[in-house]
Design a protein around this motif. Structure first.
Motif, mmCIF file in Angstrom:
data_model
loop_
_atom_site.group_PDB
_atom_site.id
_atom_site.type_symbol
_atom_site.label_atom_id
_atom_site.label_comp_id
_atom_site.label_asym_id
_atom_site.label_seq_id
_atom_site.Cartn_x
_atom_site.Cartn_y
_atom_site.Cartn_z
ATOM 1 N N UNK A 67 -9.624 -18.218 76.662
ATOM 2 C CA UNK A 67 -11.046 -17.899 76.763
ATOM 3 C C UNK A 67 -11.691 -18.128 75.404
ATOM 4 N N UNK A 68 -12.940 -18.576 75.420
ATOM 5 C CA UNK A 68 -13.711 -18.808 74.203
ATOM 6 C C UNK A 68 -14.850 -17.792 74.157
ATOM 7 N N UNK A 116 -23.779 -25.178 70.864
ATOM 8 C CA UNK A 116 -22.378 -24.766 70.786
ATOM 9 C C UNK A 116 -21.740 -24.750 72.174
ATOM 10 N N UNK A 117 -22.433 -24.166 73.140
ATOM 11 C CA UNK A 117 -21.870 -24.109 74.497
ATOM 12 C C UNK A 117 -21.694 -25.515 75.062
ATOM 13 N N UNK A 126 -12.064 -24.100 80.218
ATOM 14 C CA UNK A 126 -11.851 -22.799 79.595
ATOM 15 C C UNK A 126 -13.121 -21.966 79.703
ATOM 16 N N UNK A 127 -13.031 -20.737 80.218
ATOM 17 C CA UNK A 127 -14.239 -19.901 80.328
ATOM 18 C C UNK A 127 -14.815 -19.572 78.964
ATOM 19 N N UNK A 128 -16.139 -19.546 78.898
ATOM 20 C CA UNK A 128 -16.850 -19.255 77.653
ATOM 21 C C UNK A 128 -17.689 -18.004 77.840
ATOM 22 N N UNK A 129 -17.524 -17.045 76.946
ATOM 23 C CA UNK A 129 -18.336 -15.830 76.946
ATOM 24 C C UNK A 129 -19.423 -15.975 75.890
ATOM 25 N N UNK A 178 -19.864 -10.237 79.632
ATOM 26 C CA UNK A 178 -18.630 -9.440 79.518
ATOM 27 C C UNK A 178 -17.458 -10.274 79.031
ATOM 28 N N UNK A 179 -16.608 -9.626 78.249
ATOM 29 C CA UNK A 179 -15.382 -10.280 77.781
ATOM 30 C C UNK A 179 -14.387 -10.401 78.931
#
Length: 383
Positions: free
Chosen positions: A168-169, A190-191, A201-204, A209-210
């Motif tokens: 996760x990022x 950035x996103x 890869x999921x990005x928060x 929420x983390x």
């Protein structure tokens, strides 16, 4: 019941500390362990252990051999086991230049299963710094961030590997909210770039929420398969306003001299490129391409599956066999050219034309070719 362990990596120390602080706040009873490696070239490491509100200890450690591997083996693992009996979550706050893979693989040990289990690898990214740092072709030593004496890694190389290995990022809010328009633009850029480099890869983002960290143990072999050249889940072709990702996939061997001459163009026109390829002069060897910020690394990763006797295929990991099956052709087996290049305003047609011109032409002899790669590859041809 084993205690979950989360690795938090990131070249950007402020962003990483922000993520660690948030994990400690959101997981009552969590403990974070951090090793400050600024003096590691002198064999000195400072270990800090803290929870959400208190520094529990700060200790100066002298290592016989100053390196990240020694730090993990001689101090981190014993400390994780020490605090496993009193913490709900263990957070490993990795120093700037540490790539999480080496730590994850050290924690994937049968003897640790009953006490701790790795459940997440998070990489924290500073939205303002990341687009610039992924283009910085300087050594870690030049940037003041070495991980050991004689560290020859590049800053952008480490950042790319931290991003691509993570499960996760996280792009934390490091500025007061609400953000002014210019800073909101940093977040959007950035996103967008993370979507090119690590699209699955999921990005928060700030305010989100983390990822949960109470799940089953991660397998280091499966994490490695996501990034190793033979099995890597490479990005697909895509276009966004800030960048392009170009994919080149062929099943004809490369002429070594022509491809060698094209290397500089490929590396300098793209920000990040990686993949696997085969040369007509080395038909049995899978070669890996890894380039970032103009710095190219070419490596022999072993034989193609088609070069192995079929009765030896059972010795190859399942992920490797699956990847070979996806690339398999009747004429060449799993031998393939699969390169992925990412950068601003990449010309798809020009890159394809350049690489297609490096392929062995019909009727062109595959043997007795000058091989400039012999100067950079120290091949061990043993299967």
């Amino acid at each position: 019941m084993s205690v979950p362990v989360a690795l938090v990596a990131g070249l950007h120390g402020t962003a990483r500390a922000t993520v660690v602080d948030r994990l400690l706040r959101e997981h009552p009873g969590a403990v974070a362990i951090h090793h400050d490696l600024r003096a590691i070239t002198r064999g000195l490491v400072t270990r800090t252990v803290r929870d959400a509100g208190t520094t529990l200890e700060r200790t100066l450690i002298r290592l016989e051999h100053g390196c990240v591997t020694c730090t993990v083996r001689e101090d981190l693992i014993p400390q994780l086991l020490r605090y496993a009996g009193r913490a709900e979550l263990l957070v490993v706050d990795l120093w700037d230049c540490v790539e999480p893979r080496s730590v994850a693989e050290a924690l994937d040990h049968p003897g640790l299963d009953g006490d701790i289990r790795l459940t997440g690898v998070l990489t924290a990214v500073d939205a303002e710094l990341m687009p610039t740092d992924i283009c910085r072709g300087e050594l870690l030593t030049e940037a003041g961030k070495p991980g050991a004496p004689g560290d020859r890694r590049y800053l952008a190389e480490v950042l790319a590997h931290q991003i691509e290995y993570a499960t996760a990022l996280v792009v934390p809010e490091t500025l007061p909210a609400p953000l002014p328009p210019a800073d909101r633009g940093d977040l959007d850029l950035c996103r967008e770039l993370l979507g090119h480099l690590a699209p699955i890869t999921p990005v928060t983002m700030p305010g989100e929420p983390l990822p949960p960290l109470a799940g089953p143990a991660l397998c280091a072999h499966e994490l490695a398969a996501r990034v190793d050249p033979a099995t890597a889940q490479l990005p697909c072709a895509s276009h966004t306003p800030a960048a392009d990702t170009v994919v080149w996939h062929r099943t004809t061997p490369l002429h070594p001299a022509r491809f060698f001459d094209a290397m500089d163009v490929l590396a300098t026109e793209s920000v990040r490129s990686r993949g696997r390829f085969w040369l007509s002069s080395r038909p049995d060897r899978m070669l890996a391409w890894d380039a970032v910020a103009g710095v190219v690394m070419v490596e022999d990763t072993g034989p193609w599956l088609a070069a192995l006797p079929e009765h030896d295929w059972h010795t190859v990991p399942p992920a490797r066999r699956l990847a070979a099956e996806l690339d398999w052709s009747a004429d060449h087996g799993d031998r393939v050219q699969h390169l992925v290049l990412t950068g601003p305003e990449l010309d798809h047609d020009r890159i394809h034309a350049l690489l297609d011109g490096c392929l062995l032409a019909p009727g062109e002899p595959a043997t007795c070719l000058d091989d400039p790669f012999a100067e950079i590859l120290d091949l061990d041809t043993a299967v």
